[in-house]
Design an enzyme around this catalytic site. Structure first.
Site, mmCIF file in Angstrom:
data_model
loop_
_atom_site.group_PDB
_atom_site.id
_atom_site.type_symbol
_atom_site.label_atom_id
_atom_site.label_comp_id
_atom_site.label_asym_id
_atom_site.label_seq_id
_atom_site.Cartn_x
_atom_site.Cartn_y
_atom_site.Cartn_z
ATOM 1 N N LYS A 4 8.892 -2.302 1.459
ATOM 2 C CA LYS A 4 8.184 -2.478 2.670
ATOM 3 C C LYS A 4 8.710 -3.825 3.338
ATOM 4 O O LYS A 4 9.139 -3.720 4.703
ATOM 5 C CB LYS A 4 6.757 -2.771 2.317
ATOM 6 C CG LYS A 4 5.748 -1.693 1.980
ATOM 7 C CD LYS A 4 4.628 -2.254 1.231
ATOM 8 C CE LYS A 4 3.817 -1.150 1.002
ATOM 9 N NZ LYS A 4 2.640 -1.377 0.232
ATOM 10 N N GLN A 48 -0.895 -6.496 -2.109
ATOM 11 C CA GLN A 48 -0.371 -5.129 -3.055
ATOM 12 C C GLN A 48 -1.385 -4.766 -4.149
ATOM 13 O O GLN A 48 -1.572 -5.895 -4.934
ATOM 14 C CB GLN A 48 1.098 -5.535 -3.115
ATOM 15 C CG GLN A 48 1.685 -4.108 -3.911
ATOM 16 C CD GLN A 48 1.779 -2.835 -2.996
ATOM 17 O OE1 GLN A 48 1.708 -3.222 -1.791
ATOM 18 N NE2 GLN A 48 1.953 -1.748 -3.563
ATOM 19 N N ASP A 71 -3.478 -2.721 6.006
ATOM 20 C CA ASP A 71 -3.719 -1.428 5.018
ATOM 21 C C ASP A 71 -4.835 -0.860 5.624
ATOM 22 O O ASP A 71 -5.078 0.408 5.006
ATOM 23 C CB ASP A 71 -4.185 -2.112 3.677
ATOM 24 C CG ASP A 71 -2.881 -2.323 2.716
ATOM 25 O OD1 ASP A 71 -1.866 -1.197 2.940
ATOM 26 O OD2 ASP A 71 -2.864 -3.185 2.149
HETATM 27 N N1 GUN Z 1 -0.714 0.353 -3.817
HETATM 28 C C1 GUN Z 1 -0.748 1.541 -3.653
HETATM 29 N N2 GUN Z 1 -0.750 2.026 -2.313
HETATM 30 C C2 GUN Z 1 -1.044 0.872 -1.767
HETATM 31 C C3 GUN Z 1 -1.021 0.576 -0.288
HETATM 32 O O1 GUN Z 1 -1.009 1.414 0.635
HETATM 33 N N3 GUN Z 1 -1.384 -0.657 0.014
HETATM 34 C C4 GUN Z 1 -1.608 -1.549 -0.837
HETATM 35 N N4 GUN Z 1 -1.982 -2.740 -0.254
HETATM 36 N N5 GUN Z 1 -1.228 -1.557 -2.187
HETATM 37 C C5 GUN Z 1 -1.114 -0.194 -2.674
#
Ligand code: GUN
Length: 236
Positions: A4, A48, A71
């Protein structure tokens, strides 16, 4: 997270990473999210997941304002998705699946779409997005009876259950479109999806591989959400 951050660099989004110790307290995490929420130079925030067990994720995520929710996890944005109101942000993985379907010219109107999995991050928003695109949507989960037969009727099958090679050729309709959201390890320790790719690939019209299918789309849509949030903030 590494991917990311790299993707942000590639497109010119400034990303700030805050790594807290595994034993950080609820208060410390909330204070950090509050500081980012108050910072006018920050357009998007993501925490996350999963978080360590001692933290209350629901309470922490509730600190992210809807207008900085990169998100699409907060109640306001999920509510908007439920109401087919496009002014919110959408969870990146199912949003990425929709973009893939669009870019590959898959028509959804009136089609039988089956989603396997009902998580807040993937299954539930996936159901809503497909429904908003006029598909006829069925959702299956761990308690579903007759799951094999339901999957075998799908024109579009999206699997997000986290079980290695769970979807086998007998569960897939000839010519179906198969989207594999799984990220699992097989018995040999290799990364694999929910779908038995080798067994299924010759029976279907389109199928996403793991790795390299849905995963990169999740990141692309995170960038998209962030840019959307930034544009909306600047318009205010
Ligand atoms: N953990 C697994 N997928 C995601 C996601 O799309 N966003 C976040 N913040 N954590 C995750």
């Amino acid at each position: 997270m590494r991917n990311k951050i790299k993707a942000c660099e590639e497109v010119g989004i400034r990303s700030l990473s805050h790594y807290l110790p595994a034993n950080a307290t609820q208060k410390e995490v909330i204070e950090l999210v509050r500081a980012l929420a108050a910072d006018k130079s920050v357009h998007g925030i993501l925490v996350q997941l999963p978080l360590p067990k001692h933290l209350n994720a629901k309470e922490i995520l509730a600190e992210i304002p809807a207008e900085k929710d990169a998100d699409g996890f907060c109640a306001e944005n999920v509510g908007k998705l439920t109401l087919n109101d496009e002014s919110g942000t959408v969870s990146c993985t199912p949003y990425g699946v929709m973009e893939l379907l669009k870019r590959y010219g898959v028509s959804l109107c009136g089609k039988n779409a089956v989603v396997v999995g009902r998580s807040n991050i993937v299954g539930r928003p996936m159901v809503l997005l497909l429904l908003n695109a006029d598909a006829t949507v069925t959702v299956c989960h761990s308690k579903t009876q007759g799951l094999k037969d339901i999957c075998a009727r799908a024109d579009i099958l999206v699997s997000a259950i986290g079980k290695a090679k769970f979807i086998t050729a007998d569960m897939v309709k000839e010519g179906a479109v198969v989207i594999d959201v799984g990220m699992n390890r097989d018995a040999a320790g290799n990364l694999c999806g929910d779908v038995d790719f080798e067994g299924v690939k010759n029976k279907v019209s389109l199928i996403t591989p793991v790795p390299g299918g849905v995963g990169p789309m999740t990141i692309a849509m995170l960038l998209q959400n962030t840019v959307t949030l930034a544009e909306r903030a600047e318009l205010c």
